[in-house]
Design a protein around this motif. Structure first.
Motif: not given
Length: 671
Positions: A429-435
């Motif tokens: 989820n943190y990764g998706k928001f980083a995208i």
């Protein structure tokens, strides 16, 4: 490793109750090992343990890679890793003992080191992003998405740079919150349910009674492994039913599997037929089925919106939990002189509990890891990444990577703390928001690649940090040295950095990865690229009415989670919250369909009947059966890929058809 990422399914709820120690178990743990000498850390990280770990890491990397490339639904494999590690080394040491060559007995500390190594290596198969953000950069996914299909937003996959990128970003997370290990495990006494469950399982294996049960479990696992492998062989002739998903369904909670089925019914049974009826009005009728400006756009972006809504809710929830729980605990610690263990009250049980805790604290603090190792390790690996990552990916500048590494330790702490309380890691989820953040920041000229790589940097740091704390908790409860655990984690991570791209490359060359109609659709490759396209192109990239539907599902995901949490907190009589489906899991079939959801529900049905008939037997052997089904079916991927590379096709095809379809086939064959 227990994670709820949309990609990785949380530890079995029944499994948590099953393995969660009662007070009586807790009292008796270290008493059973009172007269057994704990070996030094140099004798915990043994050559035989490393050889066993490498073999099992290859097995589990194939399993995780195959699941990544099919559904993206990955169960917790900690139990299987601990059980197989126990079985392999127990057999080896028994053999050496009979021949008179045994120099060192097999210990629970060695078992813990193996489990840590294997889970670290196979965890890289997920966090390396070969089936998600890395695949999303490829020309194949760019052609599928039709968005940002420019030279700056496409990266040809190569084994060399994938292995290099893994080594650059996978080690940083190990040092990000290493200095906080004492605070999180001893002072704050975080539970880490999966780490605790694995520790008690390993502890039980090495008692006489537990060893007998483990021996039966290993036999059960290998029996189901053989049957599953044969089933996969016959399935190669094309019989569309997967033992892997049945096994995954037995490990996952009931509502996860039901959520997948509900999502499939809502999307493929109701929504997509209704939207396809609007062809020519909502989108051009001449668009191909895989166009993101057509029906595929609704499938991908509504799934993305649902996942983002679910992810945002859980990230904010975890931040609130971490702050509201952490601050009072820190204040309490400041006012307390000794927080290592509970003060004695004179009760016999309490004294034994104190004995257990004193021994655990003694061995946890015995082999210290210097604060400087954590600080220097993080700074050195981060500095190397800041310099080298922009060389591999020119779309991402050094200051982008620097910002990611400044933010990452805070998010790693929040994720590891939340995981210690709830057993949920929200790394992806943190990764998706980083995208979204980095693709928007960079813009049209390379924003898609920049967002996807930023996702990889963030996911690797946050994921490995929580995994390390889980494993340190396991080591604390098995009297394993923190040094041995860190070394095992480092060696496992290094093995995973090399092994995961190689295994992925094996599948990539043997099959058409990313084809929605193929054997390995790799759904998250297109979904992660879709998130990056949203960040770069904004909402203008969505087809007609897709924005309204996406916002509705985004808000619905938040609302469903909110209702579930409120019911869990205030409605305790009927526990209705247990029957509310997970939005994240409902979103997965939006793109993939229902074929795997049915198989997983079959696994749930088998487990339900087994529990109904003999709950204790199901409790003891269902994890072994499920693990064997997953291992056997997944490992058929190796000979199947070799046959595919050699151009060998299945000689016959077996498939179930409806009566109407069968009549049409008969008519066609009759001419």
């Amino acid at each position: 490793m227990v994670e709820e990422k949309g990609d990785i399914i949380p530890f079995d709820v029944e499994g948590e109750e099953k393995f969660k120690p009662t007070n009586s178990n807790k009292i008796l743990v270290e008493e059973a090992y009172k007269h057994i000498e704990v070996p030094p850390w140099t004798q915990q990280v043994t050559v035989r343990a490393m050889v066993t770990s490498i073999i099992l890491s290859l097995v589990f990397t194939f399993i995780v890679c195959k699941l990544n490339l099919t559904t993206g639904v990955i169960p917790s494999l900690n139990v299987a890793a601990g059980l197989l590690g126990f079985g392999m080394l127990k057999f080896w040491t028994k053999l050496l003992e009979k021949t008179g060559f045994l120099k060192q007995q097999f210990t629970r500390q060695e078992n813990t080191v193996i489990q840590t190594f294997v889970v670290a290596a196979s965890g890289i198969a997920f966090s390396s992003g070969t089936a998600s953000y890395i695949l999303g950069m490829s020309p194949r996914m760019a052609a599928e998405s039709e968005g940002g299909n420019t030279p700056d937003n496409v990266k040809t996959l190569s084994l060399g740079w994938m292995i290099g990128f893994n080594f650059l970003v996978s080690f940083v997370g190990l040092f990000s919150i290493l200095a906080l290990r004492k605070i999180m495990i001893l002072d704050l006494k975080l539970t880490y349910p999966s780490g605790t469950a694995t520790a008690y399982l390993i502890n039980s294996f090495h008692t006489p009674k537990g060893a007998k049960l483990a021996k039966k479990q290993v036999g059960f696992l290998f029996t189901s492994f053989g049957g599953s492998f044969l089933w996969a062989f016959f399935q190669w002739f094309y019989f569309d039913f997967s033992a892997t998903y049945v096994g995954v369904g037995m490990i996952c909670p009931y509502m996860i599997n039901v959520s997948l089925l509900v999502g499939a019914i809502i999307s493929w049974g109701i929504m997509w037929p209704l939207i396809e009826a609007k062809k020519g009005d909502w989108y051009r009728a001449d668009l191909p089925g895989n166009s993101l400006h057509g029906i595929q756009g609704y499938r991908v972006f509504i799934a993305v919106a649902t996942m983002l809504g679910d992810g945002l809710y859980h990230v904010l929830k975890m931040l609130v939990i971490a702050l509201t729980d952490f601050i009072p605990k820190v204040a309490k610690l400041k006012s307390s002189k000794d927080t290592s263990f509970v003060a004695p009250s004179g009760n016999d049980n309490t004294e034994i509990v104190n004995y257990d805790e004193q021994r655990r604290v003694e061995f946890f603090l015995k082999d210290k890891i210097s604060l400087w190792i954590a600080l220097i390790g993080y700074v050195v690996f981060a500095a190397i990444s800041i310099v080298v990552v922009p060389v591999i990916f020119h779309q991402l500048k050094w200051y982008h990577v620097l910002v990611a590494y400044v933010i990452a330790p805070v998010l790693a702490f929040c994720n590891a703390y939340g995981c210690g309380l709830t057993d949920w890691s929200l790394a992806s989820n943190y990764g998706k928001f980083a995208i979204i953040i980095f693709s928007t920041w960079v813009g049209h000229k390379g924003g898609i690649i920049a967002g996807l790589i930023a996702c990889g940097v963030m996911m690797n740091i946050v994921s490995t940090a929580s995994d390390l704390m889980q494993d340190l908790k396991t080591g604390y409860l098995t009297l394993s040295s923190p040094r041995a655990m860190l070394i095992s984690q480092i060696l496992g991570t290094a093995t995973g950095c090399l092994m995961s791209p190689l295994v992925f490359w094996f599948f990539y060359k043997a099959y058409t990865i990313g084809d929605p109609q193929g054997t390995y659709p790799a759904p998250y490759g297109l979904i992660y690229r879709g998130i990056a396209i949203l960040g770069v192109e904004g909402l203008s990239s969505l087809p007609k009415n897709c924005l309204a539907l996406s916002i509705s599902f985004f808000l619905a995901a938040i609302l469903i989670n909110l209702v579930q949490d409120l019911l869990q907190k205030y409605e305790t009589k009927y526990r209705i919250y247990r029957f509310i489906p997970s939005p994240m899991c409902m979103a997965i079939p939006f793109y993939l369909g229902s074929y795997f959801a049915v198989d997983m529900c079959v696994g749930s049905l088998i487990l339900f009947i087994w529990n109904w008939r003999n709950k204790q037997h199901a409790s003891d052997f269902s994890p072994a059966l499920a693990s064997g089904l997953i291992c056997g079916d997944s490992l058929w991927g190796i000979p199947a890929a070799i046959l595919s590379l050699a151009g060998v096709a299945p000689p016959i095809c077996m498939k179930f058809l409806s009566a109407a379809a069968n009549a049409r086939v008969d008519t066609y064959l009759a001419g």
